[in-house]
Design an enzyme around this catalytic site. Sequence first.
Site, PDB file in Angstrom:
ATOM      1  CG  HIS A  12      -7.003   3.973  -5.719  1.00  0.00           C
ATOM      2  ND1 HIS A  12      -6.592   3.866  -4.416  1.00  0.00           N
ATOM      3  CD2 HIS A  12      -7.442   5.248  -5.868  1.00  0.00           C
ATOM      4  CE1 HIS A  12      -6.760   5.027  -3.812  1.00  0.00           C
ATOM      5  NE2 HIS A  12      -7.280   5.871  -4.669  1.00  0.00           N
ATOM      6  CG  HIS A  91      -5.675  11.382  -6.567  1.00  0.00           C
ATOM      7  ND1 HIS A  91      -4.965  10.420  -7.221  1.00  0.00           N
ATOM      8  CD2 HIS A  91      -6.866  10.832  -6.277  1.00  0.00           C
ATOM      9  CE1 HIS A  91      -5.689   9.330  -7.309  1.00  0.00           C
ATOM     10  NE2 HIS A  91      -6.849   9.552  -6.749  1.00  0.00           N
TER      11      HIS A  91
END
Length: 162
Positions: A12, A91
């Site tokens: 991330h 997501h």
Amino acid sequence: MAHDKKIALIAHDHKKRDLVEWAKFNRTLLAHHRIYATGTTGALLERELGFNITKLQSGPLGGDQQIGARIADGEIDFVIFFSDPLESLSHDPDIKALLRLAVVWNIPIACNRASADFMISSPLMDGEYNRLIPDYEEYRTRKLDINGQDSDDFNREIVDAQ
């Protein structure tokens, strides 16, 4: 698993620096394996490591699902995923699906630097490994109850209607 593994590296945004630092530290160990990565992570890794990375879509644009599909197809041997546990992401369902597929197909997963260090330094990394692949044939051929009918009756009804 063959001697040269197929490794997915994912991070991330707030963990990309950590993954790049980890990968640079382990560059020699990673260099002979096939590396897959999502989006920007792949571009950063390729630039910093100096070898080819198979770059997929960014996670929110389908990259996590692409990795999951490769797991289901037997094309990924293990996943190193530096996720940010303090950030909610749009997501998240894709991430959960990816991690679920890794569990379904008995794929090793490292979700932080410590577990990634243990995985990459394992003696199993540089040899062949006979990973137990679950047999889902019984699941695939199970009978389903569809509106009070088992799946065979339902399928016959569809064929008869055509």
